[in-house]
Every structure is written in C-alpha cells, then in structure tokens.
Design a protein around this motif. Structure first.
Motif, short mmCIF file in Angstrom:
data_model
loop_
_atom_site.label_atom_id
_atom_site.label_comp_id
_atom_site.label_asym_id
_atom_site.label_seq_id
_atom_site.Cartn_x
_atom_site.Cartn_y
_atom_site.Cartn_z
N GLN A 92 0.85 -1.20 0.00
CA GLN A 92 0.00 0.00 0.00
C GLN A 92 0.89 1.26 0.00
OE1 GLN A 92 -3.52 -0.92 0.73
NE2 GLN A 92 -4.10 1.09 -0.07
N PHE B 237 -12.88 2.42 4.14
CA PHE B 237 -13.41 2.28 5.50
C PHE B 237 -14.68 3.12 5.69
CE2 PHE B 237 -8.70 1.64 6.33
CZ PHE B 237 -8.80 0.26 6.26
N VAL C 24 -5.17 -1.80 3.20
CA VAL C 24 -6.53 -1.27 3.39
C VAL C 24 -7.55 -2.38 3.11
CG1 VAL C 24 -8.24 0.39 2.54
CG2 VAL C 24 -5.87 1.12 2.89
N ASP C 25 -7.36 -3.04 1.96
CA ASP C 25 -8.22 -4.17 1.60
C ASP C 25 -8.24 -5.23 2.70
OD1 ASP C 25 -9.77 -4.60 -0.70
OD2 ASP C 25 -8.02 -4.50 -1.98
N THR D 51 -7.42 -5.03 5.89
CA THR D 51 -8.08 -4.55 7.11
C THR D 51 -9.59 -4.72 6.99
OG1 THR D 51 -6.37 -2.83 7.25
CG2 THR D 51 -8.29 -2.57 8.67
N PHE D 52 -10.11 -4.29 5.85
CA PHE D 52 -11.56 -4.39 5.60
C PHE D 52 -12.00 -5.85 5.59
CE2 PHE D 52 -15.40 -4.23 2.93
CZ PHE D 52 -16.09 -3.18 3.51
#
Lengths: 181, 416
Positions: A80, A172, B140-141, B143-144
């Motif tokens: 990321q 999120f 991010v992916d 975590t989701f």
C-alpha cells in the motif's frame, strides 16, 4: 459535485527516449527497504526513489500535481506504501493506460484517484501532453481538458464502486456508509 | 453461457450475478496478513474499528515470512505489534519459524480448491496451483477483509493458453514458466485469469504448478489455473493438505476472451535476464556469463523437489571457489523433508549456505541481495532494477542455478 473534477500541473514519466515508461513496478515507486514504515506522512520522501531519472521526484512535486505514466503502472508487490507515498505528497491524480491490478485496487481503496486513459501514448508521442501542462479531468465522464493547450482527451470514467469509495474518502468510510444502509 | 473457473469460484462466494467486467461483493474464506503489511493492517484496524472483534477469528491469520527471524529492529517491533493484536483477537499466528505464508496455507489445508483467500502477498495467486482463488491485496483491503469477511472484486476475463508439445530433463517447470512469460509478456494476460491446458502442464507435479502459478503475477495476470490433472497430483495435494481435492473445471461453453497457443517442444533451459522477468533467453545465449552468487528458494522454487533437483547436480561436487550459494527452504516442513532425505547434507557438503525457512530474495534484510557489480543467478521470480540491490539478478531453474554455481558461470545442467 465538485469532487468529480480535479485539475493540476502534470508530470509525464518519460524515459531517456522521451517515451512513457511502462511496467514501473512497486519497487521503483517505493523501495522494499522502507516497507517497515506504517505512517503515510513518512512515505512521500521515497516516492519514485528507485526509478532511474526520477529519484528526486519527491523534492520536485507540489501538492495537487498529476502524474502521467505508461501502461502497467504499479506492477509487482501488494504494498500500500506505493500508493501512500503519493497521498503523502498530496499528488492529486495518476493517469496511465493501465495499472497493476493490486495497485489499482489499493489506490481505489485509499480514496486516491487513478484513471485509465488509452490515448496517453499517442498524446505524449505527438507532444500534445508535456510536463508542466495544466489539465482538468472529470472522473464521472472521463472528459479531459489540457488547459494549457485547450485540447481535449478522453479517459475511462471511474466505475460506480470506485467513485463511491473515492467520494466517501476511502474504503473504511464507504464500508461504514453502506452497512448503515 | 457456461462459466470459466474463476467465474465459478466467485459465483460460489456471492449472490450477485457473475460475469466478466462486473464488480461484485464476494465472501472470503481466508484472510491473512504478513509481517509486511500486517502492522499496517493492525494500525488501520485499531484506528477504524478499535477493539471490535474481527468477522471470524478462525478464518483470520498472520503469517510471518518476510523478515524471519527479524534482522532489523523495525521488523522485530512490527512482528510484535501483530502478535499482540493477534493475542487480543485470539487470531492464530504462523510465526517466524514457519516459512512462507502462501505455502503454509496450502500445507495447513486452509487454501482449498474453490476457496477464496486474500493476504498481503502479491504472489498469493500461487494458490491457483491447488485450485484456490488466492489474491494479494494491500493493507486497506486486508483490514476491511478482517473486519467484514468480504471484498469487492471486478470479475476478470479468462484467457485460455494451450501449451503444445513436451520437454524433458534438464528442462523443468521453471523453464516452462519463463518461456510462457517470454511469450505472454506483461500484456497478453494483463488483468486476466489464465487457464493453462496441454500435456506439458497436465503432467506437472504440485511444486511445478506452484512455480508456474506464482509467476502469473509477473505476467500482470490475476491468477492462473491448471485444470487438468492426474491421480498422482490429487494424492500429492491431499497428502500435503490433509483435505480432499476437488477443484472446479470450466464449462465447455464458457467464454474465453482469447485463446493462445505456445509450443514448448524440445524446450531448453531458460533464463530471465536483468532487469525484467519477461526478458527471457535460451541458456545457450548466456553461456559464459560469470556469476558471483547463486540463490535457490522463494515461493516460486522453494519446495523439497526443487532442492532435490539441485542436490542431484551438486552431490559429491564443490561449488566453484569464489561463488556463494544460498539455499532457503520455503517452509519448516520442507526443511524437515530435506533434512530427513539427506538433501540438506548434500547441499551443505557442496558448499551451500542453508538458512531457516522464509521468503528471501525479495527485500532488504533478506538472503539473496546483491552488491553493486555482483551477478547473481536466482530461482526467484523478480529481477527488477534495484530490487535485490545494485547487482544483476538472472532468474533460472534450481538445476541451472546449481550447475552455474559449479561452473562459476551460467551453465546448462547437461554440460556438467
């Protein structure tokens, strides 16, 4: 509505032969030596730090600038950080003919705008798009304007999911929004 | 209209209609994070969701494989961040002793045929080797995915690649893989799923399939499947994973965006020249390129069979003076197997350095880095400029690396 537009000064990622650099991988965007970093604010200094000819990008770029790259931008790893480094520098948008699959998702999920544009190679070859030009793009329609030259170009519009996540400010927030119904 | 394999797997995990180009929300059977990306996942999670439990702790894992045991204080800190989060959430950790996460998921029977698996590893599509839809994703992916057990995904198109002809020793699955990469480049399979057919791939054992599927990433593809298999492969996967192997197959009337043929008849060993994995040449064209070091391991070539092949060439011989050979098993299980079969001893006696299991060859802190001017021949999957250091990395099979380390220059194993 104003979130549908972005305008900014462009950097065209050219090689020594003045062609768009293709297959820029995540180690050229953000080298593995700095993967231990978890703060986005610290990532910007390493942006393009391993890309020949562009290692000083982080010092040259200004907030709101737009990056124009060759096909398969962001090939390689899932880091990321390779998106985070541009968020850290407050880069406004990256446009390329295509992106690495994971890279594209990472940008979308971070709420960072990325657009595909098939015309880029041709525009760059005929010098109709050069570093320091000012451009304006509509994410919903894909309509692009080179403000400096008053010429038009067409990018692929964002998909509904991409736009909704972008508009929400990232995955999120989007997730919290949809689960609330 | 029938479905391709990827369409079937996705359809099995969503109620929405599945067709190429459409974005659907799909359920994830396994979600994982490594020591790379993992601490970012923890940080994201705690910021967004606090101490709310993950969607299903029994489907959530950490796998430490990047910097194991940590060779820098920063990775030591990052791993402990993950461990403490995992303890709080009662999530299982495959710790620094276990090896490469994607391989552990196969060995533990967690990545099963027709399952969906995500993690912070761009080579997680290696799981196509066991018929599972594995996919690397950013923090991010992931975590989701930890929180919801779901992800959005654009259903990829599928390209059918028919591999014609056959090859024989000393040509291996790695040479086949590099040759396919040469032919497909980063364009023909870009953003697509690949189904490989034909005698040459049907006959591949699991390590060979792992090698081919791992490098679909370098083809810019989403994932690769090898749908045809025999009883021996079924037995091999079931013995490894302890679970039943029953993969999906494509419908006869499914839609392929393209059908390509690649002829591998009489293929010789292949080598990827710096600085791109698809810059592939026949080993004969590189004869005499002097090397400083060799590396055998990685998610692409880190199985027992890979080391067995190398030891067949190295046994009873000494690697060339001035050349160093680094060997890194993919997992603890592989380490145990090469130890018990005497392969480890043969490699050691030939002069190889044998390390504990893990990734290697891919990032700073790893075994398999190069100094400026150094030439390395490696069984890894990437040789981008600057990735492993300022030297030059050539990608090859375990057999070519072993032979080259004996000769001191890039060598066809048949010349040893």
């Amino acid at each position: 509505m104003e979130k549908s537009f972005i305008s900014g000064r462009i950097w065209v990622l050219l090689d020594q032969n003045k062609r768009l650099i293709e297959d820029i991988d995540t180690d050229q965007i953000y080298h593995n030596a700095f993967l231990h970093i978890t703060e986005v604010s610290q990532m910007g200094q390493y942006a393009l730090g391993n890309l020949e000819g562009w290692k000083d990008f982080s010092k040259k770029a200004s907030p709101g600038d737009v990056l124009i790259a060759g096909r398969n931008f962001g090939a390689g790893s899932s880091r990321q950080h390779a998106v985070g480094c541009f968020i850290s520098l407050k880069i406004g948008l990256i446009i390329a003919p295509s992106f690495g699959a994971i890279y594209f998702r990472n940008a979308v999920n971070s709420g960072f705008p990325v657009l595909r544009c098939q015309e880029l190679d041709e525009l760059v070859a005929k010098k109709a798009m050069e570093t320091e030009d000012e451009i304006k793009v509509n994410f919903r329609s894909g309509e692009g304007l080179n403000v400096s030259r008053n010429t038009h170009f067409k990018a692929e519009p964002m998909s509904t999911v991409q736009y909704d996540i972008y508009e929400a400010g990232g995955l999120f927030n989007y997730g919290k929004r949809i689960s609330k119904g | 209209m029938g479905m391709t394999i990827i369409e079937k797997i996705i359809q099995d995990h969503t109620k929405e209609e599945v067709k190429p180009g459409k974005i659907v929300w799909m359920d994830l059977d396994i979600r994982s994070a490594r020591d790379f990306g993992g601490p970012n996942v923890v940080k994201n999670y705690e910021k967004e969701y606090g101490d709310v439990p993950v969607a299903d702790r029994k489907k959530t894992f950490f796998t430490f494989d990047l910097c194991v045991p940590p060779s820098s204080l920063k990775y030591a800190d990052n791993q402990q961040i993950c461990r403490e989060f995992a303890r709080g959430q009662r999530i299982e950790v495959f710790d620094v002793d276990r090896g490469i996460g994607s391989h552990i998921l196969m060995e533990e029977g967690l990545a099963r045929a027709v399952s969906t698996v995500v993690g912070t590893d761009s080579h997680l599509n290696i799981l196509g080797a066991v018929g599972s839809f594995g996919q690397g994703m950013g923090d991010v992916d992931i975590t989701f995915a930890f929180k919801t057990g779901k992800t959005w995904f654009e259903v990829p198109q599928t390209v059918k690649v028919l591999i014609k002809g056959s090859f024989s020793s000393p040509t291996t699955a790695k040479d086949l893989t590099l040759y396919i990469l040469k032919k497909l480049g980063t364009k023909k399979a870009a953003l697509k799923t690949v189904e490989f057919y034909g005698k040459a791939v049907r006959g591949l054992d699991l390590p060979g399939r792992i090698t081919l599927c791992s490098m679909v990433t370098e083809m810019a593809g989403i994932i690769g499947f090898i749908p045809e298999y025999g009883d021996s492969l079924k037995t091999e996967i079931e013995n490894l994973s302890g679970t039943k192997f029953s993969p999906d197959e494509a419908d006869e009337d499914c839609f392929y965006s393209d059908t390509l043929e690649i002829d591998v008849s009489g293929l010789s060993p292949q080598v990827a020249v710096p600085f791109s994995p698809d810059n592939v040449q026949d080993v004969s064209e590189l004869k005499g390129v002097k090397i400083d070091s060799g590396f055998i391991g990685s998610c692409t070539n880190g199985r027992t069979e890979d080391f067995a092949l190398a030891s067949q060439i190295l046994k009873g011989k000494k690697i060339k003076e001035g050349v160093t050979l680094k060997v890194v098993p993919a997992t603890k299980r592989v380490y145990k197997e090469i130890l018990e079969r005497g392969i480890l001893e043969d490699l050691f006696r030939s002069g190889a350095i044998i390390s504990n299991p893990g990734c290697s060859g891919c990032a700073e802190g790893h075994i398999g880095l190069t100094g400026k001017g150094e030439v390395q021949v490696s069984t890894g999957n990437r040789n981008f400029a600057g990735k492993q250091g300022k030297g030059k990395t050539y990608l090859a099979s375990p057999a070519v690396v072993a032979a080259s380390c004996l000769a001191g220059h890039i060598t066809n194993p048949k010349d040893i």
